[in-house]
Design a protein around this motif. Structure first.
Motif, PDB file in Angstrom:
ATOM      1  N   PHE A  10       0.833  -1.214   0.000  1.00  0.00           N
ATOM      2  CA  PHE A  10       0.000   0.000   0.000  1.00  0.00           C
ATOM      3  C   PHE A  10       0.863   1.257   0.000  1.00  0.00           C
ATOM      4  CE2 PHE A  10      -2.037   3.417   2.446  1.00  0.00           C
ATOM      5  CZ  PHE A  10      -3.157   3.649   1.657  1.00  0.00           C
ATOM      6  N   GLU A  11       1.898   1.297   0.848  1.00  0.00           N
ATOM      7  CA  GLU A  11       2.772   2.467   0.915  1.00  0.00           C
ATOM      8  C   GLU A  11       3.527   2.681  -0.398  1.00  0.00           C
ATOM      9  OE1 GLU A  11       2.837   4.656   3.145  1.00  0.00           O
ATOM     10  OE2 GLU A  11       1.737   3.720   4.784  1.00  0.00           O
ATOM     11  N   THR A  12       3.906   1.600  -1.067  1.00  0.00           N
ATOM     12  CA  THR A  12       4.600   1.714  -2.342  1.00  0.00           C
ATOM     13  C   THR A  12       3.697   2.344  -3.401  1.00  0.00           C
ATOM     14  OG1 THR A  12       5.921  -0.253  -1.832  1.00  0.00           O
ATOM     15  CG2 THR A  12       5.814   0.436  -4.143  1.00  0.00           C
ATOM     16  N   ILE A  13       2.427   1.894  -3.443  1.00  0.00           N
ATOM     17  CA  ILE A  13       1.467   2.452  -4.410  1.00  0.00           C
ATOM     18  C   ILE A  13       1.201   3.927  -4.095  1.00  0.00           C
ATOM     19  CG2 ILE A  13      -0.912   2.330  -5.232  1.00  0.00           C
ATOM     20  CD1 ILE A  13      -0.765  -0.694  -4.831  1.00  0.00           C
ATOM     21  N   ARG A  14       1.050   4.249  -2.819  1.00  0.00           N
ATOM     22  CA  ARG A  14       0.741   5.618  -2.428  1.00  0.00           C
ATOM     23  C   ARG A  14       1.861   6.582  -2.817  1.00  0.00           C
ATOM     24  NH1 ARG A  14      -0.316   7.698   3.705  1.00  0.00           N
ATOM     25  NH2 ARG A  14       1.931   7.358   3.770  1.00  0.00           N
ATOM     26  N   LYS A  15       3.100   6.136  -2.730  1.00  0.00           N
ATOM     27  CA  LYS A  15       4.222   6.997  -3.096  1.00  0.00           C
ATOM     28  C   LYS A  15       4.292   7.235  -4.607  1.00  0.00           C
ATOM     29  CE  LYS A  15       7.241   5.681   0.769  1.00  0.00           C
ATOM     30  NZ  LYS A  15       8.501   4.969   1.145  1.00  0.00           N
ATOM     31  N   SER A  16       3.769   6.298  -5.378  1.00  0.00           N
ATOM     32  CA  SER A  16       3.917   6.362  -6.829  1.00  0.00           C
ATOM     33  C   SER A  16       2.701   6.901  -7.567  1.00  0.00           C
ATOM     34  CB  SER A  16       4.234   4.955  -7.376  1.00  0.00           C
ATOM     35  OG  SER A  16       5.372   4.422  -6.734  1.00  0.00           O
ATOM     36  N   ILE A  17       1.565   7.000  -6.894  1.00  0.00           N
ATOM     37  CA  ILE A  17       0.328   7.355  -7.595  1.00  0.00           C
ATOM     38  C   ILE A  17       0.379   8.798  -8.095  1.00  0.00           C
ATOM     39  CG2 ILE A  17      -0.924   8.125  -5.528  1.00  0.00           C
ATOM     40  CD1 ILE A  17      -3.404   6.723  -6.737  1.00  0.00           C
ATOM     41  N   HIS A  18      -0.071   9.024  -9.327  1.00  0.00           N
ATOM     42  CA  HIS A  18      -0.099  10.347  -9.938  1.00  0.00           C
ATOM     43  C   HIS A  18      -1.437  10.556 -10.636  1.00  0.00           C
ATOM     44  CE1 HIS A  18       4.171  10.756  -9.174  1.00  0.00           C
ATOM     45  NE2 HIS A  18       4.178  11.951  -9.738  1.00  0.00           N
ATOM     46  N   PHE A  19      -1.926  11.803 -10.617  1.00  0.00           N
ATOM     47  CA  PHE A  19      -3.174  12.149 -11.296  1.00  0.00           C
ATOM     48  C   PHE A  19      -2.929  13.064 -12.493  1.00  0.00           C
ATOM     49  CE2 PHE A  19      -4.329  11.403  -6.822  1.00  0.00           C
ATOM     50  CZ  PHE A  19      -5.201  10.342  -6.995  1.00  0.00           C
ATOM     51  N   ASN A  20      -1.666  13.430 -12.709  1.00  0.00           N
ATOM     52  CA  ASN A  20      -1.336  14.300 -13.828  1.00  0.00           C
ATOM     53  C   ASN A  20       0.057  13.945 -14.337  1.00  0.00           C
ATOM     54  OD1 ASN A  20      -1.806  16.303 -15.678  1.00  0.00           O
ATOM     55  ND2 ASN A  20      -2.206  17.900 -14.171  1.00  0.00           N
ATOM     56  N   ASN A  21       0.323  14.272 -15.586  1.00  0.00           N
ATOM     57  CA  ASN A  21       1.608  13.977 -16.197  1.00  0.00           C
ATOM     58  C   ASN A  21       2.565  15.136 -15.948  1.00  0.00           C
ATOM     59  OD1 ASN A  21       3.798  13.413 -17.822  1.00  0.00           O
ATOM     60  ND2 ASN A  21       2.563  12.627 -19.517  1.00  0.00           N
ATOM     61  N   ASN A  22       3.560  14.914 -15.114  1.00  0.00           N
ATOM     62  CA  ASN A  22       4.503  15.985 -14.776  1.00  0.00           C
ATOM     63  C   ASN A  22       5.245  16.514 -15.993  1.00  0.00           C
ATOM     64  OD1 ASN A  22       3.786  15.777 -12.137  1.00  0.00           O
ATOM     65  ND2 ASN A  22       5.586  14.619 -11.495  1.00  0.00           N
ATOM     66  N   LEU A  23       5.515  15.670 -16.974  1.00  0.00           N
ATOM     67  CA  LEU A  23       6.264  16.093 -18.148  1.00  0.00           C
ATOM     68  C   LEU A  23       5.502  17.113 -18.979  1.00  0.00           C
ATOM     69  CD1 LEU A  23       7.710  12.644 -19.299  1.00  0.00           C
ATOM     70  CD2 LEU A  23       8.850  14.430 -17.955  1.00  0.00           C
ATOM     71  N   ASN A  24       4.159  17.038 -18.928  1.00  0.00           N
ATOM     72  CA  ASN A  24       3.337  17.937 -19.740  1.00  0.00           C
ATOM     73  C   ASN A  24       2.917  19.197 -18.993  1.00  0.00           C
ATOM     74  OD1 ASN A  24       3.462  16.056 -21.784  1.00  0.00           O
ATOM     75  ND2 ASN A  24       1.531  15.081 -21.227  1.00  0.00           N
ATOM     76  N   ILE A  25       2.751  19.103 -17.676  1.00  0.00           N
ATOM     77  CA  ILE A  25       2.083  20.177 -16.943  1.00  0.00           C
ATOM     78  C   ILE A  25       2.963  20.845 -15.892  1.00  0.00           C
ATOM     79  CG2 ILE A  25       1.129  18.792 -15.050  1.00  0.00           C
ATOM     80  CD1 ILE A  25      -0.747  21.469 -17.111  1.00  0.00           C
ATOM     81  N   MET A  26       4.065  20.202 -15.503  1.00  0.00           N
ATOM     82  CA  MET A  26       4.881  20.758 -14.427  1.00  0.00           C
ATOM     83  C   MET A  26       5.747  21.886 -14.962  1.00  0.00           C
ATOM     84  SD  MET A  26       7.091  18.680 -11.621  1.00  0.00           S
ATOM     85  CE  MET A  26       7.665  19.469 -10.119  1.00  0.00           C
ATOM     86  N   LEU A  27       5.293  23.120 -14.784  1.00  0.00           N
ATOM     87  CA  LEU A  27       5.977  24.301 -15.292  1.00  0.00           C
ATOM     88  C   LEU A  27       6.861  24.908 -14.204  1.00  0.00           C
ATOM     89  CD1 LEU A  27       2.904  25.920 -17.081  1.00  0.00           C
ATOM     90  CD2 LEU A  27       4.712  24.558 -18.151  1.00  0.00           C
TER      91      LEU A  27
END
Length: 207
Positions: free
Chosen positions: A6-23
């Motif tokens: 559970f902790e492994t999944i929680r650390k990795s879960i993303h709701f947005n693509n950082n490559l496209n939106i992380m300015l």
């Protein structure tokens, strides 16, 4: 599922693509909530699919958290005093139609529509929450003195969205309401009412 999984999944879960939106922070379109923006947009869209009741309310809510993050707020009047602050538009039964997470950067011109004036930080938040409220259907919105201002009431009244709120006397221009000492000299149940016009919109103050 065990705790380690559970902790492994929680650390990795993303709701947005950082490559496209992380300015970068210096970019004018940078958003502090970019990682959660798709979730916020999807929830608000679903909430607004429910028919609006006539009586609505706008207020703050706190989502409690123990996380160490700069967006965490302290609100002593709330049961959980530390957490993320939400501005919420609700109906009388408590159902939420729209909400906004406070990040400290919402009061920028880019977040205002073309037909919206700069009414101050709190009033601008109120206007954004009420964008989804249908015009000309005589909805009534209740709120407290954190948002109250005459320009806000006038702006909403043009759309036939009426308001009822508390207000501090020092925010009323040329206030004629009695002082606390004058009130104490009157009998229980005594009231005062004054009506004025602001931008061709009638506003009533009652004590």
């Amino acid at each position: 599922m065990n705790q380690k999984r559970f902790e492994t999944i929680r650390k990795s879960i993303h709701f947005n693509n950082n490559l496209n939106i992380m300015l970068p922070r210096e970019n004018d379109n940078y958003c502090r909530l970019h990682k959660l923006r798709p979730i916020i947009t999807a929830l608000c869209s679903k909430f607004q699919g429910v028919p609006f009741e006539q009586k609505l309310s706008v207020d703050e809510q706190l989502c409690a958290t123990k996380a160490q993050y700069h967006m965490k707020q302290y609100m002593p009047a709330k049961p959980p005093k530390w957490g993320y602050k939400f501005f919420v538009l609700c109906r009388a039964s408590g159902f939420s139609y729209n909400f906004e997470v406070y990040s400290g950067s919402e009061n920028q011109p880019k977040f205002r529509s073309i037909d919206e004036l700069d009414l101050g930080a709190s009033s601008n938040t109120f206007v954004r929450l009420c964008r989804a409220v249908p015009s000309n259907l005589n909805h009534v919105v209740y709120f407290d003195n954190y948002y109250t201002s005459l320009p806000l009431m006038s702006f909403l009244a043009v759309r036939c969205i009426f308001t009822l709120s508390t207000v501090r006397k020092n925010r009323i221009p040329n206030c004629k309401l009695p002082s606390d000492d004058q009130k104490k000299k009157k009998n229980r149940g005594t009231s005062w009412e004054f009506v004025c016009s602001f931008d061709v919109v009638e506003v009533t103050s009652v004590a």
